[in-house]
Structures are given as structure tokens and as C-alpha cells.
Motif scaffolding. Structure first.
Motif, mmCIF file in Angstrom:
data_model
loop_
_atom_site.group_PDB
_atom_site.id
_atom_site.type_symbol
_atom_site.label_atom_id
_atom_site.label_comp_id
_atom_site.label_asym_id
_atom_site.label_seq_id
_atom_site.Cartn_x
_atom_site.Cartn_y
_atom_site.Cartn_z
ATOM 1 N N GLY A 46 -2.953 26.054 1.635
ATOM 2 C CA GLY A 46 -1.616 26.641 1.688
ATOM 3 C C GLY A 46 -0.835 26.298 2.943
ATOM 4 N N HIS A 47 -1.457 25.604 3.887
ATOM 5 C CA HIS A 47 -0.792 25.228 5.137
ATOM 6 C C HIS A 47 -0.503 23.727 5.179
ATOM 7 N N GLU A 48 -0.147 23.156 4.016
ATOM 8 C CA GLU A 48 0.114 21.732 3.964
ATOM 9 C C GLU A 48 1.444 21.465 3.263
ATOM 10 N N HIS A 49 1.908 20.222 3.363
ATOM 11 C CA HIS A 49 3.131 19.822 2.666
ATOM 12 C C HIS A 49 2.988 18.388 2.181
ATOM 13 N N GLU A 50 3.895 17.987 1.296
ATOM 14 C CA GLU A 50 3.858 16.641 0.719
ATOM 15 C C GLU A 50 4.254 15.588 1.725
ATOM 16 N N VAL A 51 3.654 14.406 1.568
ATOM 17 C CA VAL A 51 4.015 13.234 2.361
ATOM 18 C C VAL A 51 3.866 11.992 1.487
ATOM 19 N N CYS A 52 4.596 10.947 1.877
ATOM 20 C CA CYS A 52 4.366 9.645 1.244
ATOM 21 C C CYS A 52 4.623 8.555 2.248
ATOM 22 N N GLY A 53 4.007 7.406 2.027
ATOM 23 C CA GLY A 53 4.188 6.271 2.895
ATOM 24 C C GLY A 53 4.045 4.985 2.112
ATOM 25 N N VAL A 76 0.868 -1.179 0.000
ATOM 26 C CA VAL A 76 0.000 0.000 0.000
ATOM 27 C C VAL A 76 0.899 1.220 0.000
ATOM 28 N N SER A 77 0.713 2.080 -0.982
ATOM 29 C CA SER A 77 1.468 3.331 -1.020
ATOM 30 C C SER A 77 0.488 4.495 -1.007
ATOM 31 N N MET A 78 0.936 5.586 -0.391
ATOM 32 C CA MET A 78 0.115 6.789 -0.301
ATOM 33 C C MET A 78 0.999 7.994 -0.573
ATOM 34 N N TYR A 79 0.448 8.940 -1.321
ATOM 35 C CA TYR A 79 1.183 10.169 -1.620
ATOM 36 C C TYR A 79 0.190 11.319 -1.662
ATOM 37 N N GLY A 80 0.577 12.437 -1.090
ATOM 38 C CA GLY A 80 -0.304 13.599 -1.143
ATOM 39 C C GLY A 80 0.136 14.690 -0.201
ATOM 40 N N MET A 81 -0.857 15.344 0.378
ATOM 41 C CA MET A 81 -0.607 16.498 1.237
ATOM 42 C C MET A 81 -1.159 16.250 2.634
ATOM 43 N N ILE A 82 -0.466 16.816 3.618
ATOM 44 C CA ILE A 82 -0.933 16.775 5.002
ATOM 45 C C ILE A 82 -0.722 18.160 5.594
ATOM 46 N N GLY A 83 -1.601 18.564 6.473
ATOM 47 C CA GLY A 83 -1.407 19.852 7.123
ATOM 48 C C GLY A 83 -2.666 20.335 7.812
#
Length: 146
Positions: A133-140, A121-128
Motif C-alpha cells: 500500500g506504500h507504492e505507486h506506478e512507474v514506467c521506463g 527495454v520497457s518496464m512497468y509496475g510499482m515502486i515504493g
């Protein structure tokens, strides 16, 4: 595209692909014998993220109703979420939200041993913060043996 050489790399590339490239990566993975499902989820609730991935995998018949496959998927999801959250993921209770693309890939860990089935399972996107405009990239990424 000959990028799909291992289970984890395949899952990550599919989740991180640009919208117009996703189907090329999925097709390449399927040609190599991987089973794939993709999806999107956005929420402040970790349980909704888990449910979205589980539902997609069940609808695509990547897992069946036996406990072992459901358990393997669940732990792969939790491992991917650990990567997103830099440890146990907390969202709404600490005023955080995610917008994610995910991929669930089932197949051999490497293309050299086709009989050894795993699920990734892979995940990619934004968290914040739930403010534009108050988020950043993440992946797992989470991988578990079936």
C-alpha cells in the motif's frame, strides 16, 4: 491489434498490457517482424533487475555473445531504469522496492526501415517502500542501436 507501429511503443504496450492481453500484443509485434521477450522481476536490488532482463534477453536469443549487442542491451536497461527512478535508480539502500513487468523488443526503430536494428527495454509496475500500500506506478523505456 495494430498498435505495434514502432519499437518503443511496442515495448511499452507489451509491458503495460493487462495479463490477459499480453500475448495478443506479443503476437501482433512478432507478426510485424519484432523479436520479443517478456518477464517479471521484483527486488530491492537494482543489480537483480538488470540481471533478470539480461537473462531473459539472452535466453530468448535477442542478443548474442558479442560485446556490441550486450552493451546496447545494458544501456537500454539503464535508460529504462532512469525513467522508473526519476534519475539514477536507488532501491534497497534507500528502502525502496520494485515489482515490474518488462519487455525486451528487437527490431527496426520504425517499420519503414527494416534493416536498421535497435533494441528497446520497457518496464512497468510499482515502486515504493517495502510495505503493501506504500507504492505507486512507474514506467521506463530505453532504446539503443544495435
Amino acid at each position: 491489434m495494430d498498435h505495434c507501429s514502432s519499437l518503443g511503443k511496442t515495448a511499452l504496450l507489451i509491458a503495460m498490457a493487462e495479463e490477459n492481453e499480453t500475448e495478443d500484443y506479443v503476437s501482433s509485434a512478432r507478426e510485424k517482424g519484432f523479436e520479443v521477450v517478456t518477464g517479471k522481476v521484483g527486488s530491492m536490488d537494482v543489480q537483480k533487475v538488470i540481471a533478470a532482463v539480461e537473462t531473459a534477453a539472452k535466453r530468448a536469443s535477442l542478443i548474442d555473445n558479442n560485446y556490441r549487442s550486450q552493451h546496447a542491451l545494458y544501456h537500454a536497461i539503464l535508460d529504462a531504469l532512469q525513467g522508473l527512478g526519476r534519475g539514477p535508480l536507488q532501491l534497497g539502500n534507500v528502502l525502496r522496492t520494485v515489482g515490474l513487468r518488462f519487455a525486451v523488443v528487437k527490431g527496426p526503430r520504425t517499420l519503414e526501415d527494416l534493416s536498421d536494428l535497435w533494441i528497446a527495454v520497457s518496464m512497468y509496475g510499482m515502486i515504493g517502500a517495502p510495505i503493501k500500500g506504500h507504492e505507486h506506478e512507474v514506467c521506463g523505456l530505453g532504446i539503443n542501436h544495435l
